[in-house]
Design a protein around this motif. Sequence first.
Motif, mmCIF file in Angstrom:
data_model
loop_
_atom_site.group_PDB
_atom_site.id
_atom_site.type_symbol
_atom_site.label_atom_id
_atom_site.label_comp_id
_atom_site.label_asym_id
_atom_site.label_seq_id
_atom_site.Cartn_x
_atom_site.Cartn_y
_atom_site.Cartn_z
ATOM 1 N N ASP A 215 54.424 46.703 -94.727
ATOM 2 C CA ASP A 215 55.226 47.581 -93.880
ATOM 3 C C ASP A 215 55.594 46.912 -92.560
ATOM 4 N N LEU A 216 54.666 46.189 -92.001
ATOM 5 C CA LEU A 216 54.888 45.537 -90.712
ATOM 6 C C LEU A 216 54.591 44.049 -90.885
ATOM 7 N N ARG B 10 53.550 41.790 -85.797
ATOM 8 C CA ARG B 10 52.231 42.174 -85.278
ATOM 9 C C ARG B 10 51.893 41.442 -83.971
ATOM 10 N N LEU B 11 52.708 40.437 -83.649
ATOM 11 C CA LEU B 11 52.466 39.633 -82.443
ATOM 12 C C LEU B 11 53.411 39.996 -81.311
ATOM 13 N N ALA C 274 66.570 44.865 -90.532
ATOM 14 C CA ALA C 274 66.841 43.430 -90.365
ATOM 15 C C ALA C 274 65.584 42.674 -89.937
ATOM 16 N N ALA C 275 64.685 43.342 -89.227
ATOM 17 C CA ALA C 275 63.438 42.719 -88.776
ATOM 18 C C ALA C 275 62.364 42.727 -89.859
ATOM 19 N N GLY C 276 62.655 43.326 -91.013
ATOM 20 C CA GLY C 276 61.696 43.324 -92.114
ATOM 21 C C GLY C 276 60.901 44.601 -92.279
ATOM 22 N N LEU C 277 61.212 45.628 -91.505
ATOM 23 C CA LEU C 277 60.511 46.901 -91.649
ATOM 24 C C LEU C 277 61.098 47.679 -92.820
#
Length: 168
Positions: free
Chosen positions: A32-33, A38-39, A155-158
Amino acid sequence: MAAPRIRLAAVDDLPRLPDIELAAAALFPEGDLPALLRLVSTPDSALVAAQREGRLWVAEHGGAVAGFALASRNRECGYLDEMDVHPDHGRRGLGRALVGAVQDWARASGLRSLNLTTFAHLPWNAPFYASMGFRRLEDRELCPLLSEALAAQRAAGLRQRIAMRQTF
């Protein structure tokens, strides 16, 4: 259990907030994240601006800042941009109290609605917000800001992100 203490953030609170955000992000499954996200925490400049403008709240627990909520507004609509509680202080009502403070701000500011984006399938996300009066929006109901936010998140992968709204 004592009620959480929610207050507007002070300048001295700001250095603690990225640690809270990153610790909360660690709770999300990697599917999901993504690991890179996470950074990443809310930019310091955004926290400073929100604190100065009275749209950043903190939750205290055990004498320490344990969570925060960041809001914004665009015309007559409010947005819950970020809400995090450090996992060490979870399940004590801090998140609910923080969202309540943002709801109170939105109503007192005469806003028509409070909007957010969240994960659809995680129990501490969409179902939590639904229990506080938010409803899931269909694509045709999205304002341009929510459409853009969801597109940027994809777009950020979420994955499995939705928009929700509470009207006043």
